[in-house]
Motif scaffolding. Structure first.
Motif, PDB file in Angstrom:
ATOM      1  N   SER A   1     -14.823   2.684   0.786  1.00 23.96           N
ATOM      2  CA  SER A   1     -15.609   1.667   0.443  1.00 23.96           C
ATOM      3  C   SER A   1     -15.605   0.420   1.435  1.00 23.96           C
ATOM      4  O   SER A   1     -16.506  -0.504   1.104  1.00 23.96           O
TER       5      SER A   1
ATOM      6  N   LEU B   1     -10.325   2.539  -1.208  1.00 22.79           N
ATOM      7  CA  LEU B   1     -10.841   1.535  -0.668  1.00 22.79           C
ATOM      8  C   LEU B   1     -11.198   1.367   0.738  1.00 22.79           C
ATOM      9  O   LEU B   1     -12.550   1.061   1.178  1.00 22.79           O
TER      10      LEU B   1
ATOM     11  N   LEU C   1      -5.849  -6.862  -5.478  1.00 19.00           N
ATOM     12  CA  LEU C   1      -6.868  -7.600  -5.939  1.00 19.00           C
ATOM     13  C   LEU C   1      -8.062  -6.741  -6.557  1.00 19.00           C
ATOM     14  O   LEU C   1      -8.595  -7.146  -7.706  1.00 19.00           O
ATOM     15  N   ALA C   2      -8.230  -5.781  -5.912  1.00 16.29           N
ATOM     16  CA  ALA C   2      -9.440  -4.757  -6.580  1.00 16.29           C
ATOM     17  C   ALA C   2      -8.844  -4.039  -8.014  1.00 16.29           C
ATOM     18  O   ALA C   2      -9.611  -3.979  -8.459  1.00 16.29           O
TER      19      ALA C   2
ATOM     20  N   ALA D   1      -6.898  -0.659   2.885  1.00 10.92           N
ATOM     21  CA  ALA D   1      -6.008  -0.243   1.695  1.00 10.92           C
ATOM     22  C   ALA D   1      -4.661  -1.307   1.951  1.00 10.92           C
ATOM     23  O   ALA D   1      -3.682  -0.648   1.713  1.00 10.92           O
ATOM     24  N   THR D   2      -4.898  -2.582   2.097  1.00 13.00           N
ATOM     25  CA  THR D   2      -3.530  -3.155   2.237  1.00 13.00           C
ATOM     26  C   THR D   2      -3.222  -3.555   0.666  1.00 13.00           C
ATOM     27  O   THR D   2      -3.684  -3.679  -0.200  1.00 13.00           O
TER      28      THR D   2
ATOM     29  N   THR E   1      -5.799   3.267  -2.791  1.00 11.97           N
ATOM     30  CA  THR E   1      -5.390   3.502  -1.484  1.00 11.97           C
ATOM     31  C   THR E   1      -6.414   4.514  -0.938  1.00 11.97           C
ATOM     32  O   THR E   1      -6.694   4.352   0.337  1.00 11.97           O
TER      33      THR E   1
ATOM     34  N   ALA F   1      -2.359  -6.402  -0.824  1.00 11.10           N
ATOM     35  CA  ALA F   1      -3.120  -7.627  -1.186  1.00 11.10           C
ATOM     36  C   ALA F   1      -4.487  -6.913  -1.637  1.00 11.10           C
ATOM     37  O   ALA F   1      -5.080  -7.432  -2.877  1.00 11.10           O
ATOM     38  N   ASN F   2      -5.213  -6.104  -0.997  1.00  9.74           N
ATOM     39  CA  ASN F   2      -6.461  -5.662  -1.405  1.00  9.74           C
ATOM     40  C   ASN F   2      -6.382  -4.718  -2.422  1.00  9.74           C
ATOM     41  O   ASN F   2      -7.336  -4.837  -3.375  1.00  9.74           O
ATOM     42  N   VAL F   3      -5.246  -4.011  -2.731  1.00 14.93           N
ATOM     43  CA  VAL F   3      -5.017  -3.115  -3.829  1.00 14.93           C
ATOM     44  C   VAL F   3      -4.907  -3.899  -4.797  1.00 14.93           C
ATOM     45  O   VAL F   3      -5.525  -3.516  -6.036  1.00 14.93           O
TER      46      VAL F   3
ATOM     47  N   LEU G   1      -1.648 -12.650  -6.104  1.00 13.38           N
ATOM     48  CA  LEU G   1      -2.133 -12.699  -4.670  1.00 13.38           C
ATOM     49  C   LEU G   1      -1.598 -13.985  -3.866  1.00 13.38           C
ATOM     50  O   LEU G   1      -1.285 -14.054  -2.856  1.00 13.38           O
TER      51      LEU G   1
ATOM     52  N   TYR H   1     -13.105  -0.913   2.938  1.00 16.22           N
ATOM     53  CA  TYR H   1     -11.895  -2.142   2.958  1.00 16.22           C
ATOM     54  C   TYR H   1     -10.637  -1.612   3.424  1.00 16.22           C
ATOM     55  O   TYR H   1     -10.495  -0.283   2.942  1.00 16.22           O
TER      56      TYR H   1
END
Length: 432
Positions: free
Chosen positions: A57, A54, A68-69, A61-62, A51, A64-66, A396, A59
């Motif tokens: 970087s 991201l 996947l990352a 910090a949703t 959180t 979904a992104n958390v 996801l 991106y």
């Protein structure tokens, strides 16, 4: 009466451990404990760390992104684990204790450096290199204890050793409950640098195993990796690889996704964020205690009914527990309490790893033992990295955590059909 006397006599005749064997065990156990702590720190701090990192970087910090990352970074960590097979040939060539200290030093330093990460790329690099160190510790600790302890004690030694990894889970949960909640994820990674002290103590205090010294003295230098793939060992090498792969898939599916599942269920039940994190820590502690009990129960069972039947019981238990927790309890309207109850069952049968600490050394001679142990565990981690990535993608895509994790129970069913192809070594002494 005679039977009781005989059993008492056998107990009294157990070979006493000398100072080096005791120090060596505790060094290996402490390294394995801190290894487990290090591994689980990532699962516990995944959400707060990503959180923060991201957005730095580039991106958002949703959730979904958390997710996947997190899966990508964890897969990278497992690839590092997989590359840890390099430690095996080094240990067969230069000795168990020096290389064991090297693995601990590597994962400690790079876990500590993870606290300095400015973006997800730096965190990924540090976790990758830490994974290389962490992956080698089990193979070398298991090999050392099997060789250093007397024949009449080494089976239980394997069970005792394996408890260290899950004691590390408990330690990570305790640190998260105290340090993590109050000081954040960077402080958690800094605690992972502590094992450097253990590495130094191993180098200074622990003697090399006599079995390795004798084998080194009489061995004409060969290529151990080529030998375990040769006609004498090929079948047992690949069977062990498959069984370890299944165990690793279950470990990471059950244990690594457990904190996220508990946090989701606790939040759903109306808990505040900090209370949900504390609940996840307590649930992890319960899982760890159950796994320690499973590790301690396994060696006597394996001695009584054999290695293959014991692993079959534990694999079947894992399949049922994964379905019961992630496939059923996770979807109940008030699923937090039933899910945590299932975690105890999941933890107990997760003690199946203790069997590999006992069984793998029995299948290979001293000159190739560390290489075989490291290769078999590393193979499973490579596959585990791929499965972890697929799990992340499935979570996801399906927008749920439970079903994808529950499907990993199928791996243990496959394992039940593979077990008969493994050698039964019950009653056999450790090969020279």
């Amino acid at each position: 009466m005679n039977s009781l006397t005989d059993r008492t006599s056998v107990t009294r005749r157990r070979t006493p451990l000398n100072r080096s064997q005791i120090a060596g065990f505790w060094g290996a156990w402490a390294g394995w404990t801190l290894d487990g702590m290090d591994s689980f720190i990532y699962a516990l701090v995944l959400t707060p760390a990503l959180t923060e990192l991201l957005p730095r970087s580039g991106y958002a910090a949703t959730p979904a992104n958390v997710g996947l990352a997190g899966s990508i970074l964890f897969a990278l960590f497992l690839v590092g684990w997989g590359l840890s097979f390099i430690w095996g040939p080094l240990a067969d060539r230069f000795g168990r204790t020096k290389v064991l200290a090297g693995t601990i030093f590597t994962f400690a330093i790079f876990t500590g450096l993870a606290a300095t990460s400015h973006n997800v790329w730096e965190l990924g690099i540090y976790r990758f290199i830490a994974g290389v160190g962490i992956g080698g510790e089990w193979a070398l600790a298991g090999t050392y204890v099997a060789e250093a302890w007397p024949e009449d004690r080494r089976k239980m030694g394997a069970g005792y050793l394996q408890t260290g990894y899950y004691a590390g889970f408990f330690l990570a949960a305790a640190l998260n409950y105290t340090v993590g909640v109050h000081y954040g994820w960077r402080a958690m990674f800094l605690t992972g640098a502590v094992p450097v002290v253990v590495a130094i103590l191993i180098l200074l205090r622990v003697k090399e195993s006599e079995k390795w010294q004798k084998a080194e003295a009489r061995t004409v230098r060969t290529r151990p990796l080529r030998e375990i793939m040769g006609p004498a060992y090929r079948r047992r090498t690949w069977v062990a690889c498959i069984l370890l792969t299944i165990a690793i898939i279950g470990l990471w599916a059950g244990a690594v996704y457990e904190p996220s599942a508990v946090i989701q269920l606790a939040t759903k039940a109306g808990m505040a964020k900090n209370d949900a994190i504390r609940t996840a820590s307590l649930a992890t502690g319960l899982l760890s205690i159950a796994t320690i009990l499973g590790c301690l129960a396994l060696p006597p069972l394996a001695e009584r009914i054999g290695r293959k039947k014991t692993l079959a019981i534990y694999f079947l238990g894992m399949a049922v527990a994964i379905v019961g927790s992630f496939g059923w309890a996770f979807y109940l309207p008030n699923g937090l309490a039933p899910f945590i109850a299932w975690l105890f069952v999941l933890g107990f049968f997760g003690g199946n790893f203790a069997l590999f600490s006992l069984w793998l050394p029995e299948q290979f001679e001293t000159r190739v033992r560390a290489t075989a142990f490291a290769f078999c565990t590393s193979f499973g981690r490579f596959v585990g990295a791929g499965v972890n990535f697929l799990l992340g993608a499935a979570v996801l895509h399906m927008h749920t955590l439970g079903v994808p994790v529950a499907l990993t129970a199928l791996a243990f069913i496959v394992g039940l059909f593979v077990i008969p192809f493994a050698p039964e070594t019950r009653g056999e002494v450790l090969p020279q």
